[in-house]
Motif scaffolding. Structure first.
Motif, PDB file in Angstrom:
ATOM      1  N   VAL A  49       0.824  -1.216   0.096  1.00 23.18           N
ATOM      2  CA  VAL A  49      -0.015   0.029   0.681  1.00 23.18           C
ATOM      3  C   VAL A  49       0.832   1.187   0.264  1.00 23.18           C
ATOM      4  CG1 VAL A  49      -1.502   1.105   1.381  1.00 23.18           C
ATOM      5  CG2 VAL A  49      -2.275  -0.865   1.511  1.00 23.18           C
ATOM      6  N   ARG A  50       1.981   0.971   1.141  1.00 25.38           N
ATOM      7  CA  ARG A  50       2.690   2.528   0.911  1.00 25.38           C
ATOM      8  C   ARG A  50       3.487   2.436  -1.030  1.00 25.38           C
ATOM      9  NH1 ARG A  50       3.798   0.621   6.944  1.00 25.38           N
ATOM     10  NH2 ARG A  50       2.603   1.634   8.507  1.00 25.38           N
ATOM     11  N   GLN A  51       4.143   1.302  -1.273  1.00 28.69           N
ATOM     12  CA  GLN A  51       4.786   1.871  -1.677  1.00 28.69           C
ATOM     13  C   GLN A  51       4.209   2.352  -3.256  1.00 28.69           C
ATOM     14  OE1 GLN A  51       6.402  -2.502  -2.324  1.00 28.69           O
ATOM     15  NE2 GLN A  51       8.063  -2.129  -0.781  1.00 28.69           N
ATOM     16  N   LEU A  52       2.586   1.465  -3.378  1.00 28.45           N
ATOM     17  CA  LEU A  52       1.616   2.116  -5.031  1.00 28.45           C
ATOM     18  C   LEU A  52       1.624   3.268  -4.358  1.00 28.45           C
ATOM     19  CD1 LEU A  52      -0.472  -1.215  -4.326  1.00 28.45           C
ATOM     20  CD2 LEU A  52       0.780   0.003  -6.210  1.00 28.45           C
ATOM     21  N   ALA A  53       1.370   3.776  -3.113  1.00 33.14           N
ATOM     22  CA  ALA A  53       0.924   6.113  -3.087  1.00 33.14           C
ATOM     23  C   ALA A  53       2.152   6.585  -3.393  1.00 33.14           C
ATOM     24  CB  ALA A  53       1.008   5.763  -1.386  1.00 33.14           C
ATOM     25  N   GLN A  54       3.373   5.923  -3.042  1.00 26.89           N
ATOM     26  CA  GLN A  54       4.035   6.495  -3.174  1.00 26.89           C
ATOM     27  C   GLN A  54       4.643   6.475  -5.290  1.00 26.89           C
ATOM     28  OE1 GLN A  54       6.745   8.100  -1.589  1.00 26.89           O
ATOM     29  NE2 GLN A  54       4.990   8.376   0.088  1.00 26.89           N
ATOM     30  N   GLU A  55       4.213   5.270  -5.928  1.00 31.04           N
ATOM     31  CA  GLU A  55       4.320   5.213  -6.986  1.00 31.04           C
ATOM     32  C   GLU A  55       3.743   6.019  -7.840  1.00 31.04           C
ATOM     33  OE1 GLU A  55       5.703   3.560  -8.808  1.00 31.04           O
ATOM     34  OE2 GLU A  55       5.841   1.518  -8.585  1.00 31.04           O
ATOM     35  N   TYR A  56       2.405   6.799  -6.883  1.00 34.58           N
ATOM     36  CA  TYR A  56       1.281   7.273  -7.637  1.00 34.58           C
ATOM     37  C   TYR A  56       1.715   8.950  -8.043  1.00 34.58           C
ATOM     38  CZ  TYR A  56      -2.150   3.694  -9.182  1.00 34.58           C
ATOM     39  OH  TYR A  56      -3.185   2.956  -8.888  1.00 34.58           O
ATOM     40  N   ILE A  57       2.727   9.158  -6.518  1.00 41.01           N
ATOM     41  CA  ILE A  57       3.093  10.576  -5.963  1.00 41.01           C
ATOM     42  C   ILE A  57       3.688  10.679  -7.622  1.00 41.01           C
ATOM     43  CG2 ILE A  57       4.141  11.636  -4.371  1.00 41.01           C
ATOM     44  CD1 ILE A  57       2.372  10.020  -2.247  1.00 41.01           C
ATOM     45  N   ALA A  58       4.643   9.967  -7.643  1.00 38.03           N
ATOM     46  CA  ALA A  58       5.952   9.822  -8.394  1.00 38.03           C
ATOM     47  C   ALA A  58       5.180  10.417  -9.923  1.00 38.03           C
ATOM     48  CB  ALA A  58       6.842   8.544  -8.337  1.00 38.03           C
ATOM     49  N   PHE A  59       3.993   9.479 -10.035  1.00 37.19           N
ATOM     50  CA  PHE A  59       3.412   9.233 -11.368  1.00 37.19           C
ATOM     51  C   PHE A  59       2.408  10.683 -11.679  1.00 37.19           C
ATOM     52  CE2 PHE A  59      -0.322   9.228 -13.679  1.00 37.19           C
ATOM     53  CZ  PHE A  59      -0.220   8.446 -15.479  1.00 37.19           C
ATOM     54  N   PHE A  60       2.436  11.159 -10.684  1.00 39.73           N
ATOM     55  CA  PHE A  60       1.582  13.129 -10.945  1.00 39.73           C
ATOM     56  C   PHE A  60       2.548  14.002 -10.407  1.00 39.73           C
ATOM     57  CE2 PHE A  60      -2.320   9.700 -10.002  1.00 39.73           C
ATOM     58  CZ  PHE A  60      -3.130  10.270 -11.860  1.00 39.73           C
ATOM     59  N   GLY A  61       3.632  13.728 -10.354  1.00 37.26           N
ATOM     60  CA  GLY A  61       4.599  14.629  -9.725  1.00 37.26           C
ATOM     61  C   GLY A  61       3.668  15.546  -9.095  1.00 37.26           C
ATOM     62  N   ALA A  62       2.832  14.748  -7.818  1.00 37.33           N
ATOM     63  CA  ALA A  62       1.818  15.461  -7.210  1.00 37.33           C
ATOM     64  C   ALA A  62       3.218  16.085  -5.760  1.00 37.33           C
ATOM     65  CB  ALA A  62       1.040  14.805  -6.815  1.00 37.33           C
ATOM     66  N   LYS A  63       2.580  16.900  -5.498  1.00 38.94           N
ATOM     67  CA  LYS A  63       2.215  17.104  -4.106  1.00 38.94           C
ATOM     68  C   LYS A  63       1.705  17.089  -2.847  1.00 38.94           C
ATOM     69  CE  LYS A  63       2.605  21.488  -0.864  1.00 38.94           C
ATOM     70  NZ  LYS A  63       1.852  22.878  -0.900  1.00 38.94           N
ATOM     71  N   ILE A  64       2.336  16.553  -1.791  1.00 40.81           N
ATOM     72  CA  ILE A  64       1.166  15.613  -0.756  1.00 40.81           C
ATOM     73  C   ILE A  64       0.372  16.913   0.175  1.00 40.81           C
ATOM     74  CG2 ILE A  64       0.083  14.178   1.270  1.00 40.81           C
ATOM     75  CD1 ILE A  64       3.324  12.577   0.457  1.00 40.81           C
ATOM     76  N   LEU A  65      -0.916  16.929  -0.074  1.00 44.17           N
ATOM     77  CA  LEU A  65      -2.022  18.392   0.794  1.00 44.17           C
ATOM     78  C   LEU A  65      -2.369  17.769   2.149  1.00 44.17           C
ATOM     79  CD1 LEU A  65      -4.541  19.785  -2.202  1.00 44.17           C
ATOM     80  CD2 LEU A  65      -2.182  20.490  -1.077  1.00 44.17           C
ATOM     81  N   LYS A  66      -2.383  15.873   1.694  1.00 39.72           N
ATOM     82  CA  LYS A  66      -3.308  15.340   2.913  1.00 39.72           C
ATOM     83  C   LYS A  66      -2.987  14.009   2.256  1.00 39.72           C
ATOM     84  CE  LYS A  66      -7.390  14.670   5.553  1.00 39.72           C
ATOM     85  NZ  LYS A  66      -8.536  15.596   6.554  1.00 39.72           N
ATOM     86  N   GLN A  67      -1.855  13.236   3.636  1.00 35.79           N
ATOM     87  CA  GLN A  67      -1.963  11.109   3.214  1.00 35.79           C
ATOM     88  C   GLN A  67      -2.803  11.425   4.425  1.00 35.79           C
ATOM     89  OE1 GLN A  67       2.119  10.522   2.717  1.00 35.79           O
ATOM     90  NE2 GLN A  67       1.345   8.765   2.033  1.00 35.79           N
ATOM     91  N   VAL A  68      -3.682  10.220   4.704  1.00 34.20           N
ATOM     92  CA  VAL A  68      -3.980   9.507   6.205  1.00 34.20           C
ATOM     93  C   VAL A  68      -3.594   8.193   6.131  1.00 34.20           C
ATOM     94  CG1 VAL A  68      -6.078   9.242   6.964  1.00 34.20           C
ATOM     95  CG2 VAL A  68      -5.120  11.678   6.452  1.00 34.20           C
ATOM     96  N   GLU A  69      -3.361   7.116   6.983  1.00 36.78           N
ATOM     97  CA  GLU A  69      -3.299   5.978   6.889  1.00 36.78           C
ATOM     98  C   GLU A  69      -3.961   5.631   7.789  1.00 36.78           C
ATOM     99  OE1 GLU A  69       0.366   3.792   7.749  1.00 36.78           O
ATOM    100  OE2 GLU A  69       1.071   4.419   5.531  1.00 36.78           O
ATOM    101  N   ILE A  70      -5.061   4.260   7.778  1.00 38.62           N
ATOM    102  CA  ILE A  70      -6.364   3.770   8.709  1.00 38.62           C
ATOM    103  C   ILE A  70      -5.860   2.336   8.825  1.00 38.62           C
ATOM    104  CG2 ILE A  70      -8.546   3.312   9.143  1.00 38.62           C
ATOM    105  CD1 ILE A  70      -8.977   5.732   7.426  1.00 38.62           C
ATOM    106  N   ASP A  71      -5.353   1.621   9.312  1.00 38.06           N
ATOM    107  CA  ASP A  71      -5.484   0.314   9.890  1.00 38.06           C
ATOM    108  C   ASP A  71      -6.679  -0.095   9.901  1.00 38.06           C
ATOM    109  OD1 ASP A  71      -2.368  -0.509   9.635  1.00 38.06           O
ATOM    110  OD2 ASP A  71      -2.147   0.042  11.840  1.00 38.06           O
ATOM    111  N   ARG A  72      -6.868  -1.194   9.253  1.00 37.80           N
ATOM    112  CA  ARG A  72      -8.901  -2.158   9.618  1.00 37.80           C
ATOM    113  C   ARG A  72      -8.437  -3.271  10.180  1.00 37.80           C
ATOM    114  NH1 ARG A  72     -12.428   1.501   7.588  1.00 37.80           N
ATOM    115  NH2 ARG A  72     -11.899   2.023   5.710  1.00 37.80           N
TER     116      ARG A  72
END
Length: 120
Positions: free
Chosen positions: A97-120
């Motif tokens: 999950v964490r790696q996928l998030a980083q892949e998408y952030i890089a793909f979009f060249g994005a700045k994180i406005l909000k990032q929340v992790e929830i343990d289910r």
């Protein structure tokens, strides 16, 4: 039997700012990138639903055997909302999950406005 720290899985919710507004209107590029990630991380797609709005923003939901990846884009604000959840039924997918998030952030060249992790 080992009990995992978060037996149901990790859910990550991201709000990202994307300067390249083309990434927020090119749904085929997002779908293709996600298909590549699914292969790379050995995730099984069950189905996909998508819709492109009049302003070319899009919403896409990948239903996975392991759970889901969903996105909603707002090109007029240069923002997107991304939802990644993988359950831990057959293995611990927390780091995926964490790696996928980083892949998408890089793909979009994005700045994180909000990032929340929830343990289910």
């Amino acid at each position: 039997m080992t009990i995992q720290a978060n037996p149901l899985g990790l859910h990550q919710l991201l709000t990202l700012h994307v300067e390249d507004h083309k990434k927020l209107i090119q749904v085929e590029e997002f779908v293709g990138f996600t298909e590549t990630l699914l292969k790379k991380y050995n995730l099984e797609k069950v189905g996909i639903a998508s819709h492109v709005f009049d302003n070319k923003s899009y919403t896409v939901s990948f239903c996975l055997m392991e759970s889901h990846i969903c996105i909603h884009t707002w090109p007029e604000n240069k923002n997107l909302a991304l939802d990644i959840y993988l359950c831990n039924y057959s293995q611990d997918n927390t780091e995926k999950v964490r790696q996928l998030a980083q892949e998408y952030i890089a793909f979009f060249g994005a700045k994180i406005l909000k990032q929340v992790e929830i343990d289910r």
